[in-house]
Design a protein around this motif. Structure first.
Motif, PDB file in Angstrom:
ATOM      1  N   ARG A 183       0.811  -1.216   0.000  1.00  0.00           N
ATOM      2  CA  ARG A 183       0.000   0.000   0.000  1.00  0.00           C
ATOM      3  C   ARG A 183       0.844   1.266   0.000  1.00  0.00           C
ATOM      4  O   ARG A 183       0.331   2.360  -0.248  1.00  0.00           O
ATOM      5  N   LEU A 184       2.133   1.136   0.280  1.00  0.00           N
ATOM      6  CA  LEU A 184       2.986   2.301   0.465  1.00  0.00           C
ATOM      7  C   LEU A 184       3.427   2.905  -0.862  1.00  0.00           C
ATOM      8  O   LEU A 184       3.930   2.220  -1.742  1.00  0.00           O
ATOM      9  N   ASP A 185       3.261   4.229  -0.956  1.00  0.00           N
ATOM     10  CA  ASP A 185       3.666   4.980  -2.136  1.00  0.00           C
ATOM     11  C   ASP A 185       4.945   5.771  -1.910  1.00  0.00           C
ATOM     12  O   ASP A 185       5.553   6.255  -2.867  1.00  0.00           O
ATOM     13  N   ALA A 186       5.351   5.940  -0.645  1.00  0.00           N
ATOM     14  CA  ALA A 186       6.511   6.777  -0.340  1.00  0.00           C
ATOM     15  C   ALA A 186       7.026   6.445   1.051  1.00  0.00           C
ATOM     16  O   ALA A 186       6.305   5.891   1.889  1.00  0.00           O
ATOM     17  N   GLY A 187       8.292   6.821   1.295  1.00  0.00           N
ATOM     18  CA  GLY A 187       8.888   6.598   2.607  1.00  0.00           C
ATOM     19  C   GLY A 187       9.864   7.698   2.972  1.00  0.00           C
ATOM     20  O   GLY A 187      10.519   8.282   2.099  1.00  0.00           O
ATOM     21  N   ALA A 204       6.534  -2.529  -5.921  1.00  0.00           N
ATOM     22  CA  ALA A 204       6.398  -1.393  -6.826  1.00  0.00           C
ATOM     23  C   ALA A 204       7.276  -0.234  -6.365  1.00  0.00           C
ATOM     24  O   ALA A 204       7.486  -0.043  -5.169  1.00  0.00           O
ATOM     25  N   PRO A 205       7.806   0.557  -7.287  1.00  0.00           N
ATOM     26  CA  PRO A 205       8.625   1.710  -6.912  1.00  0.00           C
ATOM     27  C   PRO A 205       7.878   2.665  -5.994  1.00  0.00           C
ATOM     28  O   PRO A 205       6.669   2.869  -6.130  1.00  0.00           O
ATOM     29  N   ALA A 206       8.597   3.242  -5.048  1.00  0.00           N
ATOM     30  CA  ALA A 206       8.039   4.223  -4.121  1.00  0.00           C
ATOM     31  C   ALA A 206       9.069   5.320  -3.925  1.00  0.00           C
ATOM     32  O   ALA A 206      10.261   5.036  -3.740  1.00  0.00           O
ATOM     33  N   ALA A 230      21.169   1.811  -1.967  1.00  0.00           N
ATOM     34  CA  ALA A 230      20.562   0.549  -2.383  1.00  0.00           C
ATOM     35  C   ALA A 230      19.150   0.709  -2.927  1.00  0.00           C
ATOM     36  O   ALA A 230      18.611  -0.218  -3.537  1.00  0.00           O
ATOM     37  N   VAL A 231      18.538   1.876  -2.725  1.00  0.00           N
ATOM     38  CA  VAL A 231      17.163   2.095  -3.198  1.00  0.00           C
ATOM     39  C   VAL A 231      17.167   2.204  -4.722  1.00  0.00           C
ATOM     40  O   VAL A 231      17.865   3.060  -5.284  1.00  0.00           O
ATOM     41  N   PRO A 232      16.389   1.376  -5.425  1.00  0.00           N
ATOM     42  CA  PRO A 232      16.397   1.397  -6.892  1.00  0.00           C
ATOM     43  C   PRO A 232      15.377   2.348  -7.504  1.00  0.00           C
ATOM     44  O   PRO A 232      15.206   2.361  -8.721  1.00  0.00           O
ATOM     45  N   TRP A 233      14.663   3.118  -6.671  1.00  0.00           N
ATOM     46  CA  TRP A 233      13.552   3.951  -7.123  1.00  0.00           C
ATOM     47  C   TRP A 233      13.921   5.428  -7.051  1.00  0.00           C
ATOM     48  O   TRP A 233      14.992   5.786  -6.564  1.00  0.00           O
TER      49      TRP A 233
END
Length: 298
Positions: A183-187, A204-206, A230-233
């Protein structure tokens, strides 16, 4: 025992300890497909902020949750906030109120074995907190459909972010890795790292925003930067050259706090409302008073 040593002292008023060493970055997914962001407009006005307390329990784990929310018409995105070791939701009230005033419902659970009021403190219990956070997200979102509740018809249930400080930042990383919450779109990760990230970021990318003080003696700047790398988004990293583990960043009224609050608010406006104007304001907010630098890859 190793985890206890690494996590010790991650609360808001943490005592400086030996810095955590650089962690090896998790392996990114082999294929990343970025879905075009829905364009929208974030509220332009500041809302009055109200507070309510919700009592949840997951498999016997008490999760008293403080919710800061805007008073006004509309459907508002949800932000789940996780405190650090020995912290309390109230310790972060100035920042969480700033987000709520901008048009976000902010739910901050007190984790059962790491909050500052617990009689059963257990550092290792951080590993259970991503599941706690997901549970609270579900319980709060369900109130949008509960007729008679003050959140009935008030939550944008398709726009959700997770944020956290220190061990709460590690909890947040967990929600995008081993315990990925779809459900998360961002962090937003404040003074956290990728400890326990396991096989890497997944799903999914966030959009992700990391915030770290370069003089952090509790969770090292290098380990936070390794998690960011390490984040690929789409992502950004807000660095405070004179920042520590959070005391001077989170203290309301300080220049660093104003930059932190302004940058994170614009990030949430962009990530959850899809407001392109907010995206343009992120670098401007980060540059205020020259106390921080921004690596912007959003």
């Amino acid at each position: 025992m190793v985890g206890a040593v690494l996590l010790a002292g991650c609360g808001v008023a943490a005592t400086p300890q030996t810095p955590i060493g650089r962690t090896a970055p998790p392996s990114p997914p082999s294929v990343t497909t970025v879905t075009p962001k829905v364009r929208g407009t974030a509220p332009a006005r500041a809302f009055e902020v109200a507070v309510r307390e919700l009592d949840f329990s997951r498999q016997g784990r008490a999760l008293k949750t403080t919710v800061y929310y805007p008073e006004g018409a509309g459907r508002f995105p949800l932000v789940l906030f996780s405190h650090g070791l020995g912290g309390r939701p109230a310790d972060y009230a100035p920042l969480l109120r700033r987000w709520a005033a901008a048009g976000f419902v902010v739910a901050a659970p007190a984790y059962p074995h790491t909050n500052g009021d617990t009689d059963d403190y257990d550092v290792i219990d951080v590993v259970n907190q991503p599941a706690d956070a997901s549970y609270v997200i579900g319980r709060v979102l369900a109130l949008d459909a509960r007729r008679g509740d003050r959140f009935f018809g008030r939550l944008a249930t398709d726009r959700v972010a997770a944020a956290g400080h220190s061990a709460g930042g590690i909890t947040t990383v967990g929600l995008f890795t081993l315990a990925r919450d779809a459900r998360l779109d961002a962090g937003i990760v404040l003074s956290g790292n990728g400890l326990g990230a396991g096989t890497g970021f997944r799903g999914a990318p966030a959009d992700m925003l990391f915030v770290h003080g370069e003089r952090d003696e509790t969770v090292s700047y290098a380990s936070g930067k390794a998690a960011y790398d390490a984040v690929p988004w789409p992502k950004a990293f807000l660095s405070f050259p004179q920042g520590d583990h959070g005391t001077n960043l989170l203290r309301d009224g300080g220049t660093s706090f104003d930059v932190l609050a302004g940058t994170t608010t614009e990030f949430l406006r962009f990530a959850l409302y899809g407001d392109p104007n907010a995206k343009g304001r992120i670098p401007k907010a980060a540059a205020n008073d020259g106390v921080a630098t921004l690596d912007d890859r959003l």
